[in-house]
Scaffold this motif. Structure first.
Motif, PDB file in Angstrom:
ATOM      1  N   THR A 194      43.763  47.642  37.756  1.00 29.43           N
ATOM      2  CA  THR A 194      42.344  47.609  38.114  1.00 29.43           C
ATOM      3  C   THR A 194      41.837  48.969  38.571  1.00 29.43           C
ATOM      4  N   ALA A 223      37.234  50.388  47.217  1.00 28.38           N
ATOM      5  CA  ALA A 223      36.879  50.379  45.804  1.00 28.38           C
ATOM      6  C   ALA A 223      35.423  49.995  45.592  1.00 28.38           C
ATOM      7  N   SER A 237      34.104  44.296  39.031  1.00 32.88           N
ATOM      8  CA  SER A 237      34.951  44.972  40.019  1.00 32.88           C
ATOM      9  C   SER A 237      34.675  44.447  41.422  1.00 32.88           C
ATOM     10  N   ASN A 264      37.608  42.823  43.744  1.00 30.80           N
ATOM     11  CA  ASN A 264      38.031  43.548  44.948  1.00 30.80           C
ATOM     12  C   ASN A 264      37.521  42.939  46.244  1.00 30.80           C
ATOM     13  N   ARG A 308      40.884  39.077  45.308  1.00 36.85           N
ATOM     14  CA  ARG A 308      42.148  39.559  45.893  1.00 36.85           C
ATOM     15  C   ARG A 308      42.448  38.860  47.223  1.00 36.85           C
ATOM     16  N   TYR A 324      45.125  40.710  37.945  1.00 36.43           N
ATOM     17  CA  TYR A 324      43.782  41.051  38.411  1.00 36.43           C
ATOM     18  C   TYR A 324      42.957  41.709  37.306  1.00 36.43           C
TER      19      TYR A 324
END
Length: 528
Positions: free
Chosen positions: A33, A104, A373, A377, A381, A392
């Motif tokens: 990722t 991130a 994303s 994130n 997760r 992921y």
């Protein structure tokens, strides 16, 4: 008129270049990722800056920039003052904080300040806002796509909604397919190529218009110097120093509302922040956002120049003489598109639409990647910990498809929303962004500048900011309420609805900040 065979060859050739580029830059493929969403933090500053410009301008600028100058004046250019000031603030304060926290997404920073609930709430607000903002841009790209696929409607008739919806579907499928292929690295490098096409197309438009206008630039300037915008100002007015709070681009609005807009866009919106986080260091990421804003000024000026020249071309037959076009412009949204379709020789029309689709796909690709994303994130997760990166990455790609479908669905809603408000395309695209930005500005201001705020107050602030903007947005309310009857019964409400969107954002952000300040920061939170 429709596109010629040569035009289609140019467009298909451009699409082929994009495919080849995607293969070249992704021949190794994304292994995790970090590579898929952040490009391994190895992207050069100049490429990131160009990508930020390409995403910020989008199809709204390609179609809406000329419309803005054609229907009004040059005051939209003054908004760059606020955006540049905001870029400096973001580069100085915000980007370094993200790199220090090694996050991130920008919402990861909130977890150490106010708790995980604040992080998830902000991420949710971003996702909702990005659906609205990117969906609006897909709708805008659907207008020229409908003209290409189905041809021009009869004189004085609008493009049928079903044609725009079909075009939206086609563009959404293309955007999903390309985003799946390579991740943010592919998006950034493709943006570099697309920006080149973008600038060449608009430069060619200016040259061709000056060639068509008898007397060239001198005659065009003389005609514009004596012409007036609908509000009575000169077509060449750049700075509006009035205290008119219903005008979007007064100097005061640009120095207040657009600073807030810029901070939210470049510091709190993952669609932009993601690009800056692909640089090797915070210093490089900060440099990219400043370079991007400086570079966008002359590009936006080029689009506004096209709009002014189109005004002379279509609205000043006394200047054009026997070169005046036979068809009048009934819908200012289509002024640039109709010029491309009806007035340009074969091949050049294809180049112009290639540039337009470059702008549209740039916004769509980046939106899908940033939204996926954020889900991975900031949500997945935590909910499903301990899996390998390949897992992921698969979830991220599934997210691209899911968000693409959602964006396309909201773009369909915009077909009726934008028409209900009778706004220019740029005003509509910018106004939609304020729904999420109001709450995000309040929460981040509290988190960074004070020692107050909690999970509950942050979530309440995000909801409150959204509701304030919704309450102040007459076109959105008009989809479900009889707003005309409400306006007749309350002059105060009618006045509030007429406020310019920069001031609505300022009101929403202020109230969201007050709400967020009510909460007490958890004792274990990082006070920095």
């Amino acid at each position: 008129m429709t596109l010629s065979t040569l035009d289609w060859i140019v467009i298909i050739a451009y699409a082929g270049v994009l495919v080849i580029t995607g293969v070249i830059f992704n021949r190794r493929g994304a292994s995790d990722t970090g590579d898929y969403f952040l490009g391994g933090r190895r992207m050069p500053v100049w490429a990131v800056a160009i990508s930020v410009v390409a995403t910020a301008l989008s199809a709204a600028t390609f179609v809406g920039g000329p419309q803005q100058a054609f229907a009004g004046n040059l005051t939209y250019l003054a908004s760059n003052i606020g955006m540049i000031l905001a870029a400096v603030l973001v580069a100085w304060l915000v980007i370094p904080a993200f790199y220090r926290a090694e996050v991130a997404t920008p919402y990861g920073l909130l977890e150490s300040r106010m708790g995980r609930g604040a992080r998830r709430g902000a991420a949710t607000a971003f996702l909702l806002g990005r659906v609205m903002a990117s969906g609006a841009r897909i709708y805008i790209i659907g207008i020229p796509a409908a003209l290409i696929f189905f041809g021009e409607p009869a004189a004085s008739e609008a493009i049928p909604p079903w044609q725009i919806i079909a075009a939206i579907g086609a563009m959404t499928v293309v955007g999903i397919a390309y985003t799946l292929a390579g991740g943010v690295k592919s998006v950034i490098w493709t943006d570099v190529i697309q920006m080149g096409v973008f600038v060449v197309a608009i430069g060619a438009s200016i040259w061709l218009l000056l060639d068509r206008i008898p007397g060239g630039a001198g005659a065009a300037y003389d005609a514009l110097a004596t012409a007036q915008a609908p509000d009575g100002t000169s077509k060449l007015t750049l700075f509006d120093t009035s205290l008119n709070f219903t005008s979007n681009y007064t100097l005061l609005a640009c120095c207040v509302g657009f600073v807030l807009m810029g901070v939210a866009s470049y510091g709190l919106d993952q669609d932009m922040v993601q690009r800056m986080l692909t640089c090797r260091s915070s210093r490089r990421g900060a440099a990219s956002v400043i370079l991007a804003n400086l570079a966008s000024v002359p590009i936006v000026a080029m689009f506004m120049t096209v709009g002014l020249l189109l005004f002379v071309f279509y609205e000043r037959p006394d200047v054009m003489g026997d070169r005046a076009p036979a068809a009048a412009i009934d819908d200012s949204r289509q002024v640039f598109l109709r010029f491309i379709l009806n007035e340009l020789p074969g091949g050049l029309s294809g180049l112009m639409f290639a540039g337009l689709f470059a702008a549209g796909l740039s916004s769509l690709n980046s939106g899908l990647n940033s939204m996926s994303s954020t889900v991975v994130n900031d949500f997945y997760r935590d909910l499903v910990p301990g899996r390998d990166e390949a897992h992921y990455l698969r979830v991220g790609r599934v997210g691209v498809v899911a968000w693409g479908i959602i964006l396309g669905g909201f773009a369909v809603v915009c077909v009726w929303w934008q028409r209900a408000g009778e706004q220019t395309l740029i005003d509509f695209a910018l106004g939609v962004m304020t729904f999420a930005y109001a709450g995000l500005l309040g929460v981040f201001a509290t988190a960074v500048l004070t020692k107050r705020g909690s999970e509950r107050s942050a979530i309440a602030a995000l909801i409150g900011g959204f509701l304030v903007i919704l309450a102040l947005n007459r076109p959105a309310l008009g989809l479900v309420l009889d707003v005309d009857a409400i306006a007749e019964q309350s002059a105060w409400v009618d006045s509030a609805w007429k406020l310019a969107f920069p001031w609505k954002l300022a009101i929403g952000a202020s109230l969201a900040t007050i709400i967020c300040l009510i909460g007490n920061r958890p004792p274990e939170a990082d006070p920095c």
